[in-house]
Design a protein around this motif. Structure first.
Motif, mmCIF file in Angstrom:
data_model
loop_
_atom_site.group_PDB
_atom_site.id
_atom_site.type_symbol
_atom_site.label_atom_id
_atom_site.label_comp_id
_atom_site.label_asym_id
_atom_site.label_seq_id
_atom_site.Cartn_x
_atom_site.Cartn_y
_atom_site.Cartn_z
ATOM 1 N N ASP A 148 -7.469 105.691 -29.719
ATOM 2 C CA ASP A 148 -8.822 105.430 -30.199
ATOM 3 C C ASP A 148 -9.662 104.803 -29.090
ATOM 4 O OD1 ASP A 148 -8.311 106.377 -32.732
ATOM 5 O OD2 ASP A 148 -8.398 104.412 -33.726
ATOM 6 N N TYR B 280 -19.648 101.977 -38.290
ATOM 7 C CA TYR B 280 -19.530 102.866 -37.140
ATOM 8 C C TYR B 280 -19.429 104.304 -37.601
ATOM 9 C CZ TYR B 280 -14.593 102.957 -38.384
ATOM 10 O OH TYR B 280 -13.416 103.109 -39.059
ATOM 11 N N ARG B 281 -19.626 105.215 -36.658
ATOM 12 C CA ARG B 281 -19.393 106.635 -36.884
ATOM 13 C C ARG B 281 -18.076 106.967 -36.211
ATOM 14 N NH1 ARG B 281 -24.082 105.791 -34.798
ATOM 15 N NH2 ARG B 281 -23.788 106.884 -32.851
ATOM 16 N N SER B 282 -17.238 107.733 -36.871
ATOM 17 C CA SER B 282 -15.937 108.107 -36.318
ATOM 18 C C SER B 282 -15.915 109.596 -36.047
ATOM 19 C CB SER B 282 -14.825 107.748 -37.312
ATOM 20 O OG SER B 282 -13.577 108.206 -36.828
ATOM 21 N N ILE B 283 -15.489 109.946 -34.852
ATOM 22 C CA ILE B 283 -15.364 111.347 -34.475
ATOM 23 C C ILE B 283 -13.900 111.586 -34.138
ATOM 24 C CG2 ILE B 283 -16.020 113.115 -32.807
ATOM 25 C CD1 ILE B 283 -18.643 111.519 -32.395
ATOM 26 N N ASP B 284 -13.250 112.472 -34.890
ATOM 27 C CA ASP B 284 -11.877 112.854 -34.553
ATOM 28 C C ASP B 284 -11.971 113.798 -33.369
ATOM 29 O OD1 ASP B 284 -10.193 111.449 -36.333
ATOM 30 O OD2 ASP B 284 -10.869 112.752 -37.954
ATOM 31 N N SER B 285 -11.841 113.233 -32.186
ATOM 32 C CA SER B 285 -12.122 113.962 -30.957
ATOM 33 C C SER B 285 -10.964 114.806 -30.464
ATOM 34 C CB SER B 285 -12.521 112.969 -29.861
ATOM 35 O OG SER B 285 -11.442 112.081 -29.593
ATOM 36 N N ARG C 281 -9.454 108.732 -31.995
ATOM 37 C CA ARG C 281 -10.826 108.935 -32.471
ATOM 38 C C ARG C 281 -11.804 108.231 -31.542
ATOM 39 N NH1 ARG C 281 -9.584 105.906 -37.875
ATOM 40 N NH2 ARG C 281 -8.607 104.675 -36.250
ATOM 41 N N LEU C 282 -13.038 108.681 -31.568
ATOM 42 C CA LEU C 282 -14.123 107.986 -30.899
ATOM 43 C C LEU C 282 -14.866 107.221 -31.981
ATOM 44 C CD1 LEU C 282 -15.846 107.400 -28.425
ATOM 45 C CD2 LEU C 282 -17.051 109.559 -28.853
ATOM 46 N N LEU C 283 -14.863 105.902 -31.898
ATOM 47 C CA LEU C 283 -15.510 105.038 -32.881
ATOM 48 C C LEU C 283 -16.814 104.537 -32.265
ATOM 49 C CD1 LEU C 283 -12.326 103.032 -33.923
ATOM 50 C CD2 LEU C 283 -13.226 105.130 -34.936
ATOM 51 N N LEU C 284 -17.942 105.046 -32.764
ATOM 52 C CA LEU C 284 -19.254 104.785 -32.182
ATOM 53 C C LEU C 284 -20.013 103.726 -32.972
ATOM 54 C CD1 LEU C 284 -20.235 108.513 -31.666
ATOM 55 C CD2 LEU C 284 -19.517 106.913 -29.882
#
Length: 120
Positions: free
Chosen positions: A42, A5-10, A17-20
């Protein structure tokens, strides 16, 4: 954590985090399987969901580009666990209000589904 996944510390909910993911069988199952490694706030999101389950174990699919498949990990401080089920209702109401702001007619279907143009 399992899966690529891609993780964005939103800086979103409580620093979550947003775990895409490109695809998952189920965002909820992934969240439950990885709960110990997840932060409060998350959000697990998949562009495609292939084996989600709804009420009464009904299949809940999300083909690519045709919906939202998300699960949020919430451990709110100072909230009794008995209040947790109301979170789904609150999220559905928030989405309904957001859609209305964009002039998208939608309605709620029990217990927490949002229906627009005849589709969940």
């Amino acid at each position: 954590m399992n899966g690529e996944y891609r993780s964005i510390d939103s800086g979103g909910l409580w620093g979550g985090r947003l775990l895409l993911f490109d695809a998952l069988p189920s965002t909820n199952r992934w969240a439950m399987d990885n709960l110990g490694a997840c932060r409060n706030g998350d959000v697990v999101s998949a562009a495609v969901q292939t084996a989600g389950r709804g009420r009464f174990s009904r299949t809940w699919l999300c083909p690519d580009g045709r919906g939202l498949a998300i699960s949020a990990i919430l451990r709110p401080p100072n909230v009794a666990p008995a209040s947790f089920p109301a979170t789904g209702f609150a999220a559905a109401l928030a989405l309904l209000n957001t859609l209305a702001a964009f002039d998208i007619a939608a309605k709620l279907k029990w217990p927490n589904d949002v229906v627009a143009d005849g589709r969940k």
